[in-house]
Scaffold this motif. Sequence first.
Motif, mmCIF file in Angstrom:
data_model
loop_
_atom_site.group_PDB
_atom_site.id
_atom_site.type_symbol
_atom_site.label_atom_id
_atom_site.label_comp_id
_atom_site.label_asym_id
_atom_site.label_seq_id
_atom_site.Cartn_x
_atom_site.Cartn_y
_atom_site.Cartn_z
ATOM 1 N N ILE A 170 0.616 -1.101 -0.095
ATOM 2 C CA ILE A 170 -0.075 0.200 -0.092
ATOM 3 C C ILE A 170 0.942 1.294 -0.060
ATOM 4 N N GLY A 171 1.791 1.274 0.756
ATOM 5 C CA GLY A 171 2.994 2.310 0.910
ATOM 6 C C GLY A 171 3.403 2.444 -0.614
ATOM 7 N N ALA A 172 3.913 1.535 -1.274
ATOM 8 C CA ALA A 172 4.669 1.487 -2.402
ATOM 9 C C ALA A 172 3.693 2.403 -3.410
ATOM 10 N N ASP A 173 2.326 1.726 -3.648
ATOM 11 C CA ASP A 173 1.255 2.135 -4.453
ATOM 12 C C ASP A 173 1.036 3.864 -4.219
ATOM 13 N N LEU A 174 0.836 4.222 -2.977
ATOM 14 C CA LEU A 174 0.762 5.548 -2.434
ATOM 15 C C LEU A 174 1.820 6.392 -3.003
ATOM 16 N N GLY A 175 3.182 6.026 -2.826
ATOM 17 C CA GLY A 175 4.222 6.450 -2.839
ATOM 18 C C GLY A 175 4.556 6.782 -4.492
ATOM 19 N N LYS A 189 1.998 7.577 -6.232
ATOM 20 C CA LYS A 189 1.354 8.841 -6.803
ATOM 21 C C LYS A 189 1.970 9.895 -6.215
ATOM 22 N N LEU A 190 2.885 9.891 -5.326
ATOM 23 C CA LEU A 190 3.382 11.095 -4.790
ATOM 24 C C LEU A 190 4.766 11.327 -5.114
ATOM 25 N N ARG A 191 5.383 10.650 -6.142
ATOM 26 C CA ARG A 191 6.767 10.721 -6.643
ATOM 27 C C ARG A 191 7.322 11.941 -7.099
ATOM 28 N N GLY A 192 6.117 12.725 -7.918
ATOM 29 C CA GLY A 192 6.312 13.883 -8.522
ATOM 30 C C GLY A 192 6.326 15.064 -7.681
ATOM 31 N N MET A 193 6.007 14.848 -6.311
ATOM 32 C CA MET A 193 5.909 15.949 -5.299
ATOM 33 C C MET A 193 7.348 16.325 -4.847
ATOM 34 N N ASN A 194 8.469 15.540 -5.106
ATOM 35 C CA ASN A 194 9.574 15.571 -4.727
ATOM 36 C C ASN A 194 9.712 15.991 -3.126
ATOM 37 N N ALA A 195 9.104 15.335 -2.352
ATOM 38 C CA ALA A 195 9.261 15.307 -0.945
ATOM 39 C C ALA A 195 10.589 15.175 -0.443
ATOM 40 N N GLN A 196 11.121 15.921 0.530
ATOM 41 C CA GLN A 196 12.205 15.479 1.343
ATOM 42 C C GLN A 196 12.007 14.953 2.449
ATOM 43 N N LYS A 197 10.921 14.937 2.922
ATOM 44 C CA LYS A 197 10.419 14.098 4.111
ATOM 45 C C LYS A 197 8.964 13.812 4.323
ATOM 46 N N ILE A 198 8.545 12.626 4.626
ATOM 47 C CA ILE A 198 7.113 12.402 4.972
ATOM 48 C C ILE A 198 6.631 12.697 6.682
ATOM 49 N N VAL A 199 5.541 13.483 6.784
ATOM 50 C CA VAL A 199 5.141 13.659 8.174
ATOM 51 C C VAL A 199 3.631 12.908 8.167
ATOM 52 N N ALA A 200 3.514 12.326 9.286
ATOM 53 C CA ALA A 200 2.280 11.783 9.470
ATOM 54 C C ALA A 200 1.791 12.146 10.804
ATOM 55 N N PRO A 201 0.355 12.206 10.868
ATOM 56 C CA PRO A 201 -0.064 12.585 12.335
ATOM 57 C C PRO A 201 -0.231 11.065 12.948
ATOM 58 N N ALA A 202 0.326 11.020 14.355
ATOM 59 C CA ALA A 202 0.104 9.988 15.075
ATOM 60 C C ALA A 202 -1.524 9.827 15.424
ATOM 61 N N LEU A 203 -2.052 8.820 15.754
ATOM 62 C CA LEU A 203 -1.244 7.571 15.673
ATOM 63 C C LEU A 203 -1.673 6.781 14.218
ATOM 64 N N GLY A 204 -2.697 6.969 13.765
ATOM 65 C CA GLY A 204 -3.235 6.343 12.378
ATOM 66 C C GLY A 204 -2.344 6.565 11.249
ATOM 67 N N GLY A 205 -1.662 7.492 10.993
ATOM 68 C CA GLY A 205 -0.628 7.633 9.957
ATOM 69 C C GLY A 205 0.638 7.294 9.934
ATOM 70 N N ALA A 257 9.263 3.868 0.263
ATOM 71 C CA ALA A 257 9.087 3.740 -1.124
ATOM 72 C C ALA A 257 9.701 4.933 -1.948
ATOM 73 N N LEU A 258 9.485 6.126 -1.028
ATOM 74 C CA LEU A 258 10.270 7.353 -1.885
ATOM 75 C C LEU A 258 11.700 7.443 -1.320
ATOM 76 N N ASP A 259 12.188 6.754 -0.357
ATOM 77 C CA ASP A 259 13.444 6.652 -0.001
ATOM 78 C C ASP A 259 13.900 8.025 0.834
ATOM 79 N N VAL A 260 12.978 8.442 1.544
ATOM 80 C CA VAL A 260 13.043 9.684 2.295
ATOM 81 C C VAL A 260 12.810 9.554 3.927
ATOM 82 N N PRO A 261 13.248 10.466 4.727
ATOM 83 C CA PRO A 261 12.775 10.163 6.068
ATOM 84 C C PRO A 261 11.299 10.236 6.468
ATOM 85 N N SER A 262 10.825 9.628 7.611
ATOM 86 C CA SER A 262 9.489 9.546 8.131
ATOM 87 C C SER A 262 9.460 10.019 9.529
ATOM 88 N N ILE A 263 8.810 10.946 9.808
ATOM 89 C CA ILE A 263 8.688 11.647 11.325
ATOM 90 C C ILE A 263 6.896 11.412 11.399
#
Length: 190
Positions: free
Chosen positions: A47-52, A54-70, A80-86
Amino acid sequence: MSVDLPALLAETGALLTGHFRLSSGLHSPNYVQCAKLLEHPRHARAIGADLGEKLRGMNAQKIVAPALGGVIIGYTVAEALDVPSIFTERKDGAMTLRRGFRIGGGERIVIVEDVVTTGKSTKETADVIERHGGVVVGFASILNRSGKTNPFDAPYASLLALALEAHEETACPLCKGGVPLDAPGSRYSR
């Protein structure tokens, strides 16, 4: 190969029926328990790879997710994007950045969530990022149940839109019918 998300929701028992208080505070006869959907790492990774993708063109330097669900889906998208996750989390009711996590000035951030209904937690996370000098370049979720194509002020991607009924507590037919309420999300306790 893309994940058949509707089939996976059924297979994992993640789509629940009953009477639920959502994290948004709305009431619904349906609840998507993404913890069940992501319980097996192979599903979370796919699922992360599929969503990633869709996001590849956004050129994110980091993914941020709200806890807990994200947290889980944010991590697998970052993988999938090979960037940090916080992640952000609530402290004394307010969304905040903790645990030594940092956001650099001008850093390009994509916020990843499991389910978006009203987008409240996601928008609170965007506020945290902006206060720390980051730039929110996009939003994403596994499921969009907001009823809008894009409930945010930047590009948004989801894997599946679900038109699931939701009501304000005062207008909830299940409350009026005396159906017991369940609050399986992290914001409200049972």
